[in-house]
Design a protein around this motif. Sequence first.
Motif, short mmCIF file in Angstrom:
data_model
loop_
_atom_site.label_atom_id
_atom_site.label_comp_id
_atom_site.label_asym_id
_atom_site.label_seq_id
_atom_site.Cartn_x
_atom_site.Cartn_y
_atom_site.Cartn_z
N GLY A 178 0.79 -1.22 0.00
CA GLY A 178 0.00 0.00 0.00
C GLY A 178 0.82 1.27 0.00
O GLY A 178 0.47 2.26 -0.64
N THR A 179 1.94 1.27 0.74
CA THR A 179 2.81 2.44 0.82
C THR A 179 4.25 2.01 0.58
O THR A 179 4.74 1.09 1.25
CB THR A 179 2.71 3.10 2.21
OG1 THR A 179 1.34 3.38 2.50
CG2 THR A 179 3.54 4.37 2.26
N VAL A 180 4.89 2.65 -0.37
CA VAL A 180 6.28 2.30 -0.71
C VAL A 180 7.11 3.57 -0.75
O VAL A 180 6.79 4.51 -1.48
CB VAL A 180 6.38 1.57 -2.06
CG1 VAL A 180 7.83 1.21 -2.36
CG2 VAL A 180 5.50 0.32 -2.07
N HIS A 181 8.16 3.61 0.04
CA HIS A 181 9.11 4.72 0.05
C HIS A 181 10.45 4.21 -0.47
O HIS A 181 10.72 3.01 -0.46
CB HIS A 181 9.28 5.29 1.45
CG HIS A 181 8.00 5.80 2.06
ND1 HIS A 181 7.56 7.08 1.89
CD2 HIS A 181 7.08 5.17 2.85
CE1 HIS A 181 6.42 7.25 2.53
NE2 HIS A 181 6.11 6.10 3.12
N GLU A 182 11.30 5.13 -0.90
CA GLU A 182 12.62 4.78 -1.41
C GLU A 182 13.70 5.52 -0.62
O GLU A 182 13.48 6.63 -0.14
CB GLU A 182 12.75 5.12 -2.90
CG GLU A 182 11.78 4.39 -3.80
CD GLU A 182 11.93 4.80 -5.26
OE1 GLU A 182 13.08 5.06 -5.69
OE2 GLU A 182 10.91 4.87 -5.97
N CYS A 183 14.88 4.89 -0.51
CA CYS A 183 16.02 5.57 0.09
C CYS A 183 17.30 4.92 -0.40
O CYS A 183 17.28 3.83 -0.98
CB CYS A 183 15.96 5.53 1.62
SG CYS A 183 16.42 3.95 2.35
N ARG A 184 18.42 5.59 -0.19
CA ARG A 184 19.71 5.02 -0.52
C ARG A 184 19.96 3.80 0.37
O ARG A 184 19.48 3.75 1.51
CB ARG A 184 20.85 6.03 -0.32
CG ARG A 184 20.79 7.22 -1.24
CD ARG A 184 21.85 8.27 -0.88
NE ARG A 184 23.19 7.80 -1.16
CZ ARG A 184 24.11 7.52 -0.25
NH1 ARG A 184 23.84 7.61 1.03
NH2 ARG A 184 25.32 7.13 -0.61
N PRO A 185 20.75 2.81 -0.10
CA PRO A 185 20.96 1.60 0.69
C PRO A 185 22.00 1.71 1.79
O PRO A 185 22.29 0.71 2.45
CB PRO A 185 21.39 0.59 -0.38
CG PRO A 185 22.03 1.40 -1.45
CD PRO A 185 21.28 2.71 -1.47
N ALA A 186 22.58 2.88 2.00
CA ALA A 186 23.55 3.04 3.08
C ALA A 186 22.84 3.02 4.43
O ALA A 186 21.70 3.49 4.57
CB ALA A 186 24.31 4.36 2.91
N LEU A 187 23.51 2.47 5.43
CA LEU A 187 22.89 2.30 6.75
C LEU A 187 22.36 3.61 7.30
O LEU A 187 21.22 3.67 7.80
CB LEU A 187 23.91 1.69 7.73
CG LEU A 187 23.43 1.54 9.18
CD1 LEU A 187 22.25 0.59 9.27
CD2 LEU A 187 24.58 1.07 10.07
N ALA A 188 23.14 4.67 7.22
CA ALA A 188 22.70 5.95 7.78
C ALA A 188 21.41 6.43 7.13
O ALA A 188 20.52 6.97 7.80
CB ALA A 188 23.81 6.99 7.62
N ASP A 189 21.30 6.24 5.81
CA ASP A 189 20.10 6.67 5.11
C ASP A 189 18.90 5.81 5.49
O ASP A 189 17.78 6.32 5.63
CB ASP A 189 20.34 6.61 3.60
CG ASP A 189 21.41 7.58 3.14
OD1 ASP A 189 21.06 8.72 2.78
OD2 ASP A 189 22.59 7.21 3.15
N VAL A 190 19.13 4.51 5.63
CA VAL A 190 18.04 3.60 6.02
C VAL A 190 17.54 3.95 7.41
O VAL A 190 16.33 4.04 7.66
CB VAL A 190 18.50 2.13 5.93
CG1 VAL A 190 17.44 1.21 6.54
CG2 VAL A 190 18.78 1.75 4.49
#
Length: 273
Positions: A251-263
Amino acid sequence: MPAPRAIVTRPAREAARWTADLCAHGIDAQALPLIEIRTLREPALRQALEQARRDLTRYRALMFVSPNAVAHFFADSESNPALVHMQQWPAAINTRAWAPGPGTAQALRAVGVADVLIDAPPADSAQFDSEALWPVVAAQLRPGDRVLVVRGSQTPAVPGGQGRQWLGEQLQAAGVQADFVAAYERGAPCLDAAQQALARSAAADGALWLLSSSEAVAHLGAALPGADWSRARALATHGRIAQSARAAGFGTVHECRPALADVVASIKSLHVH
């Protein structure tokens, strides 16, 4: 306020590390590996892998698609000639080691590959993938060079393994021969009753699914056929994975960089909002 919850779907070895790292940042993270990693079982694939380990000096570079590719290619065995060559690699400077992201680069360091021989996208890259790696390594190559791509093979296993062909197409266009070798097998896990219960609960209880593979999304759907994902929330580490999650019904999908800090930052931000 309760801690934010996250479901880590990476293969077991990586999921354990990510779960520990996320917990250390105040996130209630649980591992639910959706890709099973196995050693090669097909004799023909095992033979091809052994041959590749003996032929490292023929290649201008070795591209490892993941930490698992590194771990299985350099599996600790006295009969593994790649380990011997790796220990002498600083002298064999013509052979480079390519990594699409920091996790793979760290895996290479862990088996003893010198930093000076590792090529990877910059730490501030928008993504960690073949597209981000290519501008870093393209200038190293000359027509007639050979590059070995070390990757996994899905079930049923096929020679050379399976994966995206984008890098191979770039190499071919540059006049470089791309060879492929499978170092491990990927497959769908068999979720036990507790894991199935966790998945069904997390589909609707507000937990954030951390998705790092479209293959994992497919395995989740196959493990729980008919499940309703309309209330499920996902954090995808690549646009292609986000598309897969939406197609699966999240239902809800967000995106981010795969680096730990970004996650970590994304999980905490989405928890607040």
